[in-house]
Every structure is written in C-alpha cells, then in structure tokens.
Design a protein around this motif. Structure first.
Motif, mmCIF file in Angstrom:
data_model
loop_
_atom_site.group_PDB
_atom_site.id
_atom_site.type_symbol
_atom_site.label_atom_id
_atom_site.label_comp_id
_atom_site.label_asym_id
_atom_site.label_seq_id
_atom_site.Cartn_x
_atom_site.Cartn_y
_atom_site.Cartn_z
ATOM 1 N N PRO A 148 0.819 -1.224 0.000
ATOM 2 C CA PRO A 148 0.000 0.000 0.000
ATOM 3 C C PRO A 148 0.846 1.264 0.000
ATOM 4 C CG PRO A 148 -0.004 -1.009 2.178
ATOM 5 C CD PRO A 148 0.729 -1.955 1.289
ATOM 6 N N ALA A 149 0.484 2.192 -0.905
ATOM 7 C CA ALA A 149 1.162 3.474 -1.024
ATOM 8 C C ALA A 149 0.163 4.577 -0.698
ATOM 9 C CB ALA A 149 1.717 3.659 -2.434
ATOM 10 N N ARG A 150 0.612 5.543 0.074
ATOM 11 C CA ARG A 150 -0.284 6.615 0.475
ATOM 12 C C ARG A 150 -0.501 7.573 -0.687
ATOM 13 N NH1 ARG A 150 -2.148 7.213 5.269
ATOM 14 N NH2 ARG A 150 -0.566 5.815 6.128
ATOM 15 N N MET A 151 -1.756 7.906 -0.932
ATOM 16 C CA MET A 151 -2.113 8.755 -2.052
ATOM 17 C C MET A 151 -1.772 10.215 -1.762
ATOM 18 S SD MET A 151 -3.437 6.678 -4.222
ATOM 19 C CE MET A 151 -4.271 7.828 -5.288
ATOM 20 N N ASP A 152 -1.918 11.042 -2.808
ATOM 21 C CA ASP A 152 -1.772 12.476 -2.616
ATOM 22 C C ASP A 152 -2.867 12.966 -1.668
ATOM 23 O OD1 ASP A 152 0.300 12.525 -4.463
ATOM 24 O OD2 ASP A 152 -1.114 12.641 -6.128
ATOM 25 N N PRO A 153 -2.527 13.805 -0.705
ATOM 26 C CA PRO A 153 -3.570 14.283 0.220
ATOM 27 C C PRO A 153 -4.615 15.099 -0.522
ATOM 28 C CG PRO A 153 -1.530 15.507 0.504
ATOM 29 C CD PRO A 153 -1.218 14.365 -0.418
ATOM 30 N N PRO A 154 -5.878 14.942 -0.158
ATOM 31 C CA PRO A 154 -6.938 15.702 -0.830
ATOM 32 C C PRO A 154 -6.830 17.174 -0.500
ATOM 33 C CG PRO A 154 -7.815 14.564 1.078
ATOM 34 C CD PRO A 154 -6.397 14.098 0.925
ATOM 35 N N PRO A 155 -7.479 18.013 -1.310
ATOM 36 C CA PRO A 155 -7.445 19.453 -1.013
ATOM 37 C C PRO A 155 -7.980 19.724 0.382
ATOM 38 C CG PRO A 155 -8.359 19.030 -3.202
ATOM 39 C CD PRO A 155 -8.226 17.705 -2.544
ATOM 40 N N THR A 156 -7.358 20.713 1.030
ATOM 41 C CA THR A 156 -7.727 21.049 2.405
ATOM 42 C C THR A 156 -9.133 21.627 2.454
ATOM 43 O OG1 THR A 156 -5.415 21.507 2.884
ATOM 44 C CG2 THR A 156 -7.041 22.366 4.437
ATOM 45 N N ARG A 157 -9.931 21.063 3.300
ATOM 46 C CA ARG A 157 -11.303 21.536 3.457
ATOM 47 C C ARG A 157 -11.565 21.807 4.932
ATOM 48 N NH1 ARG A 157 -14.677 17.142 -0.260
ATOM 49 N NH2 ARG A 157 -13.606 17.590 -2.248
ATOM 50 N N SER A 158 -12.272 22.871 5.166
ATOM 51 C CA SER A 158 -12.634 23.187 6.545
ATOM 52 C C SER A 158 -13.729 22.237 7.000
ATOM 53 C CB SER A 158 -13.120 24.642 6.644
ATOM 54 O OG SER A 158 -14.225 24.852 5.796
ATOM 55 N N SER A 159 -13.434 21.506 8.015
ATOM 56 C CA SER A 159 -14.404 20.531 8.502
ATOM 57 C C SER A 159 -14.309 20.471 10.013
ATOM 58 C CB SER A 159 -14.123 19.141 7.891
ATOM 59 O OG SER A 159 -14.975 18.178 8.444
ATOM 60 N N ARG A 160 -15.430 20.330 10.625
ATOM 61 C CA ARG A 160 -15.463 20.251 12.079
ATOM 62 C C ARG A 160 -14.832 18.957 12.569
ATOM 63 N NH1 ARG A 160 -21.352 21.479 14.211
ATOM 64 N NH2 ARG A 160 -20.178 21.204 16.159
ATOM 65 N N SER A 161 -14.836 17.935 11.726
ATOM 66 C CA SER A 161 -14.267 16.638 12.122
ATOM 67 C C SER A 161 -12.792 16.523 11.793
ATOM 68 C CB SER A 161 -15.034 15.503 11.436
ATOM 69 O OG SER A 161 -14.939 15.632 10.021
ATOM 70 N N GLY A 162 -12.163 17.584 11.311
ATOM 71 C CA GLY A 162 -10.740 17.537 11.010
ATOM 72 C C GLY A 162 -10.486 17.170 9.563
ATOM 73 N N PRO A 163 -9.227 17.071 9.183
ATOM 74 C CA PRO A 163 -8.884 16.770 7.793
ATOM 75 C C PRO A 163 -9.312 15.358 7.393
ATOM 76 C CG PRO A 163 -6.928 16.693 9.195
ATOM 77 C CD PRO A 163 -8.038 17.236 10.034
ATOM 78 N N SER A 164 -9.630 15.213 6.103
ATOM 79 C CA SER A 164 -10.057 13.906 5.605
ATOM 80 C C SER A 164 -8.878 12.940 5.610
ATOM 81 C CB SER A 164 -10.606 14.043 4.174
ATOM 82 O OG SER A 164 -11.683 14.937 4.142
ATOM 83 N N PRO A 165 -9.121 11.678 5.956
ATOM 84 C CA PRO A 165 -8.006 10.711 5.958
ATOM 85 C C PRO A 165 -7.500 10.458 4.541
ATOM 86 C CG PRO A 165 -10.118 9.601 6.304
ATOM 87 C CD PRO A 165 -10.400 11.077 6.356
ATOM 88 N N VAL A 166 -6.198 10.265 4.419
ATOM 89 C CA VAL A 166 -5.572 10.019 3.124
ATOM 90 C C VAL A 166 -5.661 8.522 2.829
ATOM 91 C CG1 VAL A 166 -3.457 10.186 1.785
ATOM 92 C CG2 VAL A 166 -4.015 11.955 3.454
ATOM 93 N N PRO A 167 -6.299 8.138 1.725
ATOM 94 C CA PRO A 167 -6.429 6.702 1.439
ATOM 95 C C PRO A 167 -5.103 6.097 0.995
ATOM 96 C CG PRO A 167 -7.310 7.995 -0.377
ATOM 97 C CD PRO A 167 -6.946 8.970 0.701
ATOM 98 N N LEU A 168 -5.059 4.782 1.013
ATOM 99 C CA LEU A 168 -3.904 4.018 0.564
ATOM 100 C C LEU A 168 -4.259 3.268 -0.710
ATOM 101 C CD1 LEU A 168 -2.817 2.576 4.014
ATOM 102 C CD2 LEU A 168 -1.734 4.444 2.793
ATOM 103 N N MET A 169 -3.296 3.132 -1.599
ATOM 104 C CA MET A 169 -3.525 2.466 -2.881
ATOM 105 C C MET A 169 -2.729 1.164 -2.927
ATOM 106 S SD MET A 169 -2.389 3.669 -6.729
ATOM 107 C CE MET A 169 -3.821 4.596 -7.181
ATOM 108 N N THR A 170 -3.399 0.106 -3.332
ATOM 109 C CA THR A 170 -2.741 -1.164 -3.635
ATOM 110 C C THR A 170 -2.985 -1.484 -5.102
ATOM 111 O OG1 THR A 170 -4.701 -2.382 -2.890
ATOM 112 C CG2 THR A 170 -2.930 -2.065 -1.295
ATOM 113 N N VAL A 171 -1.945 -1.924 -5.790
ATOM 114 C CA VAL A 171 -1.995 -2.074 -7.243
ATOM 115 C C VAL A 171 -1.495 -3.467 -7.616
ATOM 116 C CG1 VAL A 171 -1.147 -1.193 -9.455
ATOM 117 C CG2 VAL A 171 -1.613 0.381 -7.586
ATOM 118 N N ARG A 172 -2.181 -4.080 -8.575
ATOM 119 C CA ARG A 172 -1.720 -5.295 -9.238
ATOM 120 C C ARG A 172 -1.777 -5.035 -10.733
ATOM 121 N NH1 ARG A 172 -4.527 -10.582 -6.809
ATOM 122 N NH2 ARG A 172 -2.902 -11.502 -8.104
#
Length: 878
Positions: free
Chosen positions: A438-462
């Motif tokens: 698993p490789a960490r993806m590019d972080p999504p654009p920063t958005r103001s959210s009461r719950s904090g920044p969105s988690p950065v997903p992981l990519m697995t490739v075959r």
C-alpha cells in the motif's frame, strides 16, 4: 471490364523476352494453364508397355509438376494485383481500353526484354509515393511508342495542372537506381498485400529487400498478451527451427524482441556488434552476418516484429537502408488485415490483441475493483506517461475528474511518477506481474471541517502486461481495511481470539481465530451464549460464572483462567473482558440494581467485549520451567554441600607448617592452587613427613577430576603412600604398589605422582615420577636444571606398569621444586616453553616464596585463573 481470350490464356509473369518464369517454362512458354509438357499419369504409365517407367517414379514426377504449377499460380495471383493497377494507369492516361492497355504492357515487355510484372511495377511506381518521402519517379524507355505516349500524356497533364507529382518526377538528380528501388518496393508491397498467409508475406519480403544478396531468413512474430513473441511465418527455416522458435519469451534478447520493445527499427551489418548485443546468435547454427528488425505498428499498437537475416555482412547505401526499413509498413498493414480476418472468423477473437477494443471493455466491467488498460506514451524513445485506453465503471468514476486526455500522471501525479511509472516501464520490458503498495495517495485538497482533515487513502496495485499494454487493477483502501488482515494474522500467531457480546443478542460476534479455537478443524458456525458453559471444566465453572455475574451486574472487568471441556478439553484458556456501559437517564430509567447497590454513575451494561487466549503451551512450559528450577535448586544444594565437604577434606589432607618443619635437614613449604572462578575443588595435594632412620618422604600428587570424589581418591593415595613408605619401600616400588591398588579399586581413576626420598646423612635424593613433572633443582650459584630421569605413565592408567628410581646428590642451600602436571601441562601449553619458565624462576625460589614462583610460571605461560595445580618447594638446610 471485358477480358480478352489472349489475356485469359497468358501467364502475366511469363512473356516473350522475360526469361525463366516461376513455372519453369521459357520466355515464350505458357503459364500454369498453358500447353507445355504435362507428364503422364499412372494410367498412361501402365499402358506404355514394358519400357514404361516405374509407377512410383511417375507419381513422384506428377506430384512435383503439380507443386510447380501451384507455386506458379500463387505467384501469378500475387502479381496480378500489380498488373491490374498498371492496366488502370494506362487506361486513364492513354485513354485506351483495358485490353489495349494489356497489349501495350506485353509490347513494352518484349521490346525491353523485361518481365511483364516488373514493367507493371515500374508503371505503378510512377504514381505511388516514395516510402522515404521523396518525389515520385517516372518510367521512361527510349524507342518505345508506349513510352512516348506516356510522356505525351504526362506533358498534357502537366500543362493542365492535373499531374503535379509527375512534374516533380522530372526534377534533376533522380538516378535510375533510385527509380529501380521504388519500382521494386511497389512490386514487393503489392505482393505483400496479395499474400494470404504469413509465410507468403515472408517470401514476398525475401524478394523485395533490395540488398545485394537475398536474405537467408525472414520471420514474422506476433506479440502475445504476456509480451512473448509468437512465431507465425518464416522464410528459409526448416520445421525443427520453426518448432524451437515457436514462442520467444520477452526476457530473451533477440533483434525482433528489442525492435518491438523499443518501437524502433534496427539494422546491424557488423558481426562483432551482433555478437556483442545478441550472444545467442553467435553459434554455428544461428550465426548471422547482418540482421534487420522492425516493429509492426498498427497506429500506436505493436502487433509484432519483422526480422530479416543474412549470413554474410552487407554493405548498404542510404537508399537501400531506407527502402529496407520501409518494408515494415506494408507488412504491418497486411498483418493487421490477417489478424482482423482471423478475428472475424472466430467469434471469441484471435487473441492477437487487435480486437481487444471489442471484448476488453466487457471483461473489465466484470471486475469489481477499478481496472484500466494503459497504453504507453513514447517520447524520444522512452516512456513518459501511460494513457488510459479502456477503463471499467469504477475506474472511470475515479479518473473522470481529470477531463480530456486522461493519463496516469494526470490522475495520480505523485504516486504515478514515483511508483507506478518506473514499475510499469520495467513491466513492459521484462514481463511478469507487479504488486505494489500500500502506497499513500496524494492528500486531498484542504477543506474546513469540524471533524478535522479527511483521511488520506492508501492504494494497492496489481498489474500485468497484455501485448504492449499494461492492465492495472487497483484499490483505494482505508487504513482499517489494511490493518484487519494484520490483526487476523496476529490473533492466529498469538492463539488469541476476540469477541463482542451485545446483551440483547444470544450470539456474540467472534473473530476468525475464536471460531478456529472453538470448532477446531470443523467448519465454523454460530457460538451461542447458552452453549459456552459446556466449554468450561466442571471444576472451574462456578468460579467463572461468579466472575461473569460481577461483570454483568457490577460492571467489573473480567480476568480469569479456566480449563476447557468438550471441544476444548485438555486446553488451558484465559478470558479477559470489560463491560460497555450506557449511562442511565436523568430519572434513573434503565439503571440496573446489584446486590450491594447500583453501577457507577447509575449506568447499565449493554455489551461485553474481550479476548480468549489459548495459554495451554505457556502453562505447560511454565510447569516444566518450574520443575527445572526446582531440580536446579536441589542440584545447587547438592553441589554446595559436596564443595564444602571437598574443601574440608582438602584442608585435612594438606599438611600444616609444623608438620612440614619437622623434617630433618630440610625446609619445606607447599601450595595447592584451586580455580578462582569455577567453584570446584580439584584433586591436587602434597605431603612431607619424616621416616625412621633420618629420611624424609616428599610427595606431590594430582587426581584426575574434581569435587568430593577426586578429593576422596586423593585421601586414599596420601595414606597409601604413607603406609608403603613405612614399609621402607623405595619411591619406584611405592608407585608400583599405588598403581596396582588404583587399578584394582578404582579402575576409572588416574593420578600423577612425584615421590622422592631424601637421606640427610648422604645428601642424596632418590625420586620416581608417574607423569610429566620432573623435579627442578635450583643451585646456590643461581644455576637451574630439570632432573634427568625416566617419567612413567600416570598411576591407574594401565596395570602391570613398573617405575624406575633416579638418584641425585644435593648440596646444602640447594632448592627443589616438586609440582603437578597442571603447572606446565595445561591445554595448549608448549612443554619446552613451560620448562624454560620453571628454570627462569630461580630468583623467586631463592626467596623461598613458592607462591611467587607459581605465579611467575603461570604468568609466563599465560595460564588463566581457572588453572589448578599443586607445588612444593624444598631447601636443604644442612
């Protein structure tokens, strides 16, 4: 178009003045359907009489003739397309009928003594583009009415502006050799276009290479889905070679593989360069002097490769190199047509990749994860990106925000450039499969959210290679999705399972390992709370029930070990659980009463979550460790008791200073040096006592072994020597008697002894040794010597051994050192060096310091503190 009878009868490739034709007839002979010699069939042979040839020979002749005719027909069919094109040119330009145009072709062939097909190719070549991109050429034959008419028509077209290409053909600098090459290229292209099989294509290429000599081998390969090259057509190859080269792996370095991989034609005319780049082509069977390879391209898709080889080196000018490279174009076009025709005949596709646009999208849609076919983007001979050629629904949803021109780097800039692009480039070159992440993806654009920044997903490739493309299947995972398999593996390794029991349900949710523990090898099934009591040993069930009740009612944490029963019989299990509480309402609704009050904060237990661990192996190991510790402690107590007894016995054996000082005419001192770190008592001892008549007996001994048994044997030897000495036995006789006693009473025990008897009235020492420790004499003038005499075997080593005495006269002030083998005979000690250390210790002997003498010898020999030894220093006082 109406066809003349003469045209139907004539072979286009065999016309008057054209030389030998493919069927073997002369310039004026007829074609395959002409009236030349036909040969006799078997019936004619049978009727010919006694002089008729053998039927088998006649049949072979007929087969050869039919094969020749078939080859002529095939050649004629391939050439007919060129002839028809030439007839069309003459019809348009000369304003004549098709029959008249054909007659003009025949007439021109006869006048110039050039084959009809070559004349037709030359005429068609005046209207065909140069494969190298240069101007079209014009056919001019002096003295020919057809040529004059052509020239006149062309001039008329130039004047009317309808033949710009023909006007450009009159530009100066065009050589006849260049025009001949273009005509030959047109003829080869037409023959390639008229070929029905890949073998016919290679045969046409062999006749159109424009080299000084025809090639020895021509091959066509098609690219397989895994990147391998499948042999489909060849010229100049025997059946064995075709079978061996039926499939070439992508890792096998060959010109056709390199040309298809790099999408670049290559030509090597130096055998040394070929041997350096392609070692497999240097053996006698496949050795070549020149080789040409080119990719077969259909748009941006690589269909396969064309390979041409000569056994001799070639010398090609620039025009011939250009025309050789241009042959890949018509071969690629005809190859694509054959592939398409095969795909049309086979509803499932040909498997050669050109029909992938039809079935691949349907296949990709069956994949639940995002999947896409990636086409490489080439720039300056290298891959700079991958274009998304086909994508299924999940992949389209992820890539559609990139807009037009969707590529790998536009969708995933960082991961694509750092991880995917280099691995996919290597995949196209070497083949195989790729698993990334698993490789960490590019972080999504920063958005103001009461719950904090969105988690950065992981990519697995075959990914895998399909033809010259990459098929990628990937998945975007949350952190928890990837951790779950780790937790399952951790539970299996630790033999621990987890559960959660909501009290409003009768079945707790269990982890896979807990199912495995409960059911063993059986198929997992539901575990009901009511059935759990049957998994606990009857003796442990009451205590476990009470612990569970305290957790449910009082909200206390549960931690308990119990023995299993039923499916879990023979196992030791440990359960740890804690309650999940729900606060009660303000009015107290939902509060649960306990025997001594209510739960803290008036809360209610709504669920229990915890773990169950199989600790059977740990408890068994703990039990074995406990027994081992008890046995070790008992052993230590026995060793300590034995050591104390051995030390007490050693102190009892060694004589005290008053005993040593009672000898007549001698001053005696001794030391028994024990190991400092081993904690054991070795069997070293010494003794000195006066005998009747004014003699003194001196003894130094070392019993093999250590501990109480060794000291007990040393005590026996000490008192036995004293007893034998009281019988007025000589030192050698004492050793004989001691050896006999030890061999009889303790055959497994050995000992080294030095026994000496000093007569004060004669100043004479008589000694015998069982071992390697000969006494050392230090004289008053500082000289030192090792007393010469026989050294016998240790006592107890062999029965029946006899020992010999040696006598030496001493002077007042001389000193003697008697010692055990441990002083000089340790493991790894040089005996000569040890004796030198003893001889050099005279200064310490002069001070009557036996401890300093022993320490000097030990230090000189680099002996450790664990070396045990015994020594006795004797000085003659009178």
């Amino acid at each position: 178009m109406r066809e003349r009878p003469d045209e139907r009868r004539a072979d286009p490739t065999a016309t008057a003045g054209l030389g030998p034709d493919p069927t073997g007839t002369g310039p004026t002979g007829s074609g395959p359907t002409g009236s030349g010699p036909t040969g006799s069939g078997p019936a004619d042979t049978a009727a010919a009489g006694p002089g008729a040839p053998d039927p088998a020979e006649a049949l072979a002749t007929l087969v050869t003739k039919l094969r020749t005719e078939l080859a002529g027909v095939r050649t004629a069919m391939r050439n007919r397309a060129v002839i028809e094109q030439a007839k069309g040119v003459l019809v348009e330009r000369l304003r004549v009928t098709a029959d008249e145009g054909f007659d003009q072709l025949v007439q021109l062939s006869q006048q110039t003594n050039i084959k009809l097909i070559e004349v037709a190719a030359a005429i068609v070549g005046t209207t065909a583009p140069d494969p190298g991109g240069v101007d079209v050429t014009e056919l001019t034959v002096s003295g020919s009415p057809v040529a004059d008419v052509i020239d006149e028509r062309l001039r008329d077209q130039v004047k009317r502006g309808r033949a710009r290409a023909a006007a450009a053909a009159r530009r100066p600098g065009r050589s006849s050799a260049h025009e001949a090459l273009q005509a030959q290229y047109q003829l080869g292209s037409s023959r390639i276009a008229a070929s029905h099989t890949y073998d016919e294509i290679t045969e046409a290429v062999a006749g159109a290479t424009a080299a000084s000599s025809p090639p020895d081998t021509v091959v066509i390969t098609l690219l397989e889905p895994d990147g391998a090259h499948r042999f489909v057509g060849g010229y100049g190859m025997n059946p064995a070679d075709r079978t061996e080269w039926s499939r070439v792996p992508p890792q096998f370095e060959l010109p056709v593989v390199a040309a298809a991989r790099d999408r670049t034609p290559l030509l090597l005319t130096d055998p040394a360069a070929i041997a350096d780049r392609y070692p497999s082509m240097t053996n006698d069977r496949y050795a070549v002097g020149s080789v040409f390879a080119a990719p077969l391209l259909d748009g941006d898709r690589v269909l396969g490769a064309l390979g041409v080889a000569w056994r001799e080196p070639l010398d090609l000018d620039s025009d011939r190199r250009r025309y050789l490279g241009a042959l890949a174009g018509p071969v690629a076009r005809r190859t694509a047509e054959l592939i398409a025709a095969a795909a049309a005949r086979d509803a499932g596709g040909s498997g050669d990749g050109t029909d992938a646009g039809t079935w691949l999208p349907m296949v990709l849609e069956t994949v639940a994860d995002p999947a896409a076919m990636l086409a490489p983007v080439w720039q300056d001979g290298r891959i700079v990106d991958f274009r998304i050629e086909h994508a299924n629904g999940p992949a389209a949803a992820l890539t559609s925000p990139a807009g037009e021109g969707v590529s790998l780097l536009t969708v995933y800039p960082r991961v694509g450039s750092e991880l995917l692009l280099p691995h996919f480039t290597t995949l196209l070159r070497d083949g195989g499969q790729v698993r990334l992440g698993p490789a960490r993806m590019d972080p999504p654009p920063t958005r103001s959210s009461r719950s904090g920044p969105s988690p950065v997903p992981l990519m697995t490739v075959r990914a895998g290679r399909l033809w010259d493309r990459v098929l990628m299947v990937w998945r975007l995972n949350a952190e928890g999705e990837l951790i779950y398999p780790q937790l399952v593996q951790a539970e299996r390794i630790a033999r621990i399972g987890s559960f959660r029991w909501d009290l409003d349900s009768t079945e707790p949710r269990c982890s896979p390992q807990l199912y495995r523990m409960y059911f063993g090898d059986d198929k997992p099934g539901p575990i009901r709370v009511a059935d759990l009591a049957g998994a606990v040993h009857d003796s442990d069930l009451p205590a476990l029930r009470d612990a569970v009740r305290r957790t449910l009612v009082d909200g206390k944490q549960l931690s308990r070990e119990f023995r299993g029963a039923g499916r879990l019989a023979g196992r030791q299990l440990r359960i740890v659980a804690e309650p999940l509480l729900r606060p009660a309402t303000a009015t107290g609704a939902g509060a649960t009463a306990t025997g001594g009050g209510r739960l803290p904060n008036r809360s209610t237990v709504v669920a229990i979550h915890g773990t169950v661990q199989d600790v059977t192996a740990e408890r068994a190991m703990a039990g074995r460790l406990r027994l081992a510790e008890e046995a070790l402690a008992a052993q230590r107590r026995r060793v300590d008791a034995e050591l104390r007894a051995a030390q007490a016995l050693q102190r009892a054996l060694l004589p005290t200073e008053p005993e040593l000082g009672s000898t007549d005419g001698l001053w005696v001192t001794g030391r028994s040096r024990a190991s400092e770190h081993s904690g054991r008592v070795d069997g070293d001892w010494y003794d000195a006592f006066a005998l009747p008549g004014g003699s003194t007996l001196l003894v130094v001994g070392d019993v093999a072994g250590s501990g109480l048994a060794a000291m007990t044997a040393a005590a026996r030897l000490r008192y036995a020597v004293r007893a034998y000495a009281g019988l007025d036995m000589a030192p050698a006789e004492i050793l004989d008697a001691v050896n006999t006693m030890l061999c009889s009473l303790e055959p497994e025990r050995t000992a080294t002894l030095v026994v000496a008897r000093y007569s004060a009235d004669l100043h004479r020492l008589r000694w015998a040794a069982a071992g390697q420790a000969a006494p050392v004499r230090y004289q008053r003038d500082g000289r030192a010597e090792v007393l010469a005499g026989p050294l016998g075997l240790p006592v107890g080593a062999a029965s029946g051994v006899t020992y010999a005495d040696t006598s030496v006269d001493l002077a007042t002030g001389d000193r003697l050192l008697l010692y055990t083998d441990g002083l000089i005979g340790g493991r790894g000690t040089d005996l000569v060096g040890a004796l030198d250390a003893l001889l050099s210790a005279g200064a310490h002997a002069g001070r009557d310091d036996v401890e300093a003498l022993v320490s000097h010898v030990v230090g000189a020999l680099y002996a450790g503190p664990d070396a045990d030894m015994g020594a006795m220093l004797v000085r003659l006082t009178s």
